[in-house]
Motif scaffolding. Sequence first.
Motif, PDB file in Angstrom:
ATOM      1  N   UNK A 164      10.798  -4.337   4.749  1.00  0.00           N
ATOM      2  CA  UNK A 164      10.979  -3.556   3.517  1.00  0.00           C
ATOM      3  C   UNK A 164      10.337  -2.182   3.665  1.00  0.00           C
ATOM      4  N   UNK A 165       9.273  -2.140   4.464  1.00  0.00           N
ATOM      5  CA  UNK A 165       8.545  -0.885   4.681  1.00  0.00           C
ATOM      6  C   UNK A 165       8.290  -0.759   6.186  1.00  0.00           C
ATOM      7  N   UNK A 166       8.559   0.419   6.731  1.00  0.00           N
ATOM      8  CA  UNK A 166       8.298   0.645   8.166  1.00  0.00           C
ATOM      9  C   UNK A 166       7.407   1.882   8.308  1.00  0.00           C
ATOM     10  N   UNK A 167       6.286   1.703   8.996  1.00  0.00           N
ATOM     11  CA  UNK A 167       5.396   2.837   9.301  1.00  0.00           C
ATOM     12  C   UNK A 167       5.511   3.065  10.805  1.00  0.00           C
TER      13      UNK A 167
ATOM     14  N   UNK B 265       4.252  -2.989  -2.698  1.00  0.00           N
ATOM     15  CA  UNK B 265       3.958  -3.511  -1.358  1.00  0.00           C
ATOM     16  C   UNK B 265       3.678  -5.013  -1.377  1.00  0.00           C
ATOM     17  N   UNK B 266       3.337  -5.532  -2.556  1.00  0.00           N
ATOM     18  CA  UNK B 266       2.909  -6.927  -2.640  1.00  0.00           C
ATOM     19  C   UNK B 266       4.019  -7.880  -2.195  1.00  0.00           C
ATOM     20  N   UNK B 267       3.705  -8.701  -1.203  1.00  0.00           N
ATOM     21  CA  UNK B 267       4.668  -9.692  -0.711  1.00  0.00           C
ATOM     22  C   UNK B 267       5.788  -9.105   0.132  1.00  0.00           C
ATOM     23  N   UNK B 268       5.742  -7.783   0.363  1.00  0.00           N
ATOM     24  CA  UNK B 268       6.810  -7.146   1.146  1.00  0.00           C
ATOM     25  C   UNK B 268       6.551  -7.327   2.651  1.00  0.00           C
ATOM     26  N   UNK B 269       7.633  -7.289   3.399  1.00  0.00           N
ATOM     27  CA  UNK B 269       7.508  -7.306   4.862  1.00  0.00           C
ATOM     28  C   UNK B 269       7.309  -5.889   5.354  1.00  0.00           C
ATOM     29  N   UNK B 270       6.172  -5.667   5.996  1.00  0.00           N
ATOM     30  CA  UNK B 270       5.872  -4.331   6.520  1.00  0.00           C
ATOM     31  C   UNK B 270       5.833  -4.395   8.041  1.00  0.00           C
TER      32      UNK B 270
ATOM     33  N   UNK C  39      -4.396  -4.193  -4.882  1.00  0.00           N
ATOM     34  CA  UNK C  39      -3.177  -3.477  -5.272  1.00  0.00           C
ATOM     35  C   UNK C  39      -2.729  -2.485  -4.194  1.00  0.00           C
ATOM     36  N   UNK C  40      -1.457  -2.239  -4.139  1.00  0.00           N
ATOM     37  CA  UNK C  40      -0.840  -1.384  -3.135  1.00  0.00           C
ATOM     38  C   UNK C  40      -1.175  -1.849  -1.712  1.00  0.00           C
ATOM     39  N   UNK C  41      -1.302  -3.148  -1.564  1.00  0.00           N
ATOM     40  CA  UNK C  41      -1.482  -3.787  -0.252  1.00  0.00           C
ATOM     41  C   UNK C  41      -0.789  -5.155  -0.373  1.00  0.00           C
TER      42      UNK C  41
END
Length: 293
Positions: free
Chosen positions: A206-209, A155-160, A182-184
């Motif tokens: 990169x991640x969609x909730x 998740x680090x540095x990812x676009x959520x 971590x994991x954030x």
Amino acid sequence: MILLDGKKTSADIKEEIAAEVTKIIKQNKRPPHLAAVLVGEDGASMTYVKNKVRACEKVGFESTLIRLKDSTTEEELLQQVHALNADDSIDGFIVQLPLPSQINEEKILLAVDPKKDVDGFHPTNFGRMALEMDSFISATPFGIMQLIERYEIETSGKNVLVVGRSNIVGRPMSILLSQKKPFANATVTLAHSRTKNLKELSLQSDIIVVALGIPNFLKADMVSEGTVVIDVGITRVDDPSSAKGYKLVGDVDYDEVAPKSSHITPVPGGVGPMTIAMLLQNTLLAYQRYQLS
Ligand code: NDP
């Protein structure tokens, strides 16, 4: 595509909790005890509460279900909450929402002792969560964070992109994923019904909730190849072919989106079972923090 299997992961967590309970019992101590208050006869609420009570029994917790009639007044429910706050044999309790219209939910929520607030809805717990202090993180966001961690999703540095800003799912998710740990450590965008360029945002993510409550909202043309997709939505849709007469549908058009995603949660069997497991985890935490100390 990797399935984020909430059924299996929640079973693993429940086994870990059951092992802790066995250790506690061996020390001749009482097991953790969760109480649930259900007001009225709402079908979905009854199912949720029954599942929570059954899950308690499976891990060796004590559980108490308090059922109050639909006509319960706010004062009567407040008295019940105060009684549970004062009861040393109960480590945590939940008041199942929604409540009948004569009861102000906010008043009830504020009356719950934050030390027993295993739903993590009290402002003290929400604030402590936001400040990265010890707290009870509400069960659904906590469960999603566990899925991310246990499947070692970067998740680090990812676009959520989090779609939906409710106090119990979307907003806490956006806070947790942006924290410095971590994991954030993600760059988070929180979208809602006034968001204008949702498709543009989702294609960059990169991640969609997704937590809206609109069946099959997220379509394949809104998702780039290799995206992690987490579907929180649960909507009951009529289905005469099923014995129950309905089926549960998520906010993601799974058949379309799954082939494009790197990881995806199914509905049912994704975030839903994690929510119950994390409620148990919070009850164990309440017991360990305030009963054993
Ligand atoms: P809420 O109804 O409280 O919030 C929905 C959010 O979605 C709001 O922020 C709303 O925006 C936003 N929204 C609505 N329409 C759109 C749109 N067209 N585009 C972008 N955003 C939109 O929902 P909850 O968070 O309580 O629940 C969401 C879903 O998750 C439901 O299906 C619920 O059943 C499920 N759920 C599942 C759980 C589980 O255990 N798996 C636990 C909790 C919920 P606005 O704020 O502007 O109105």
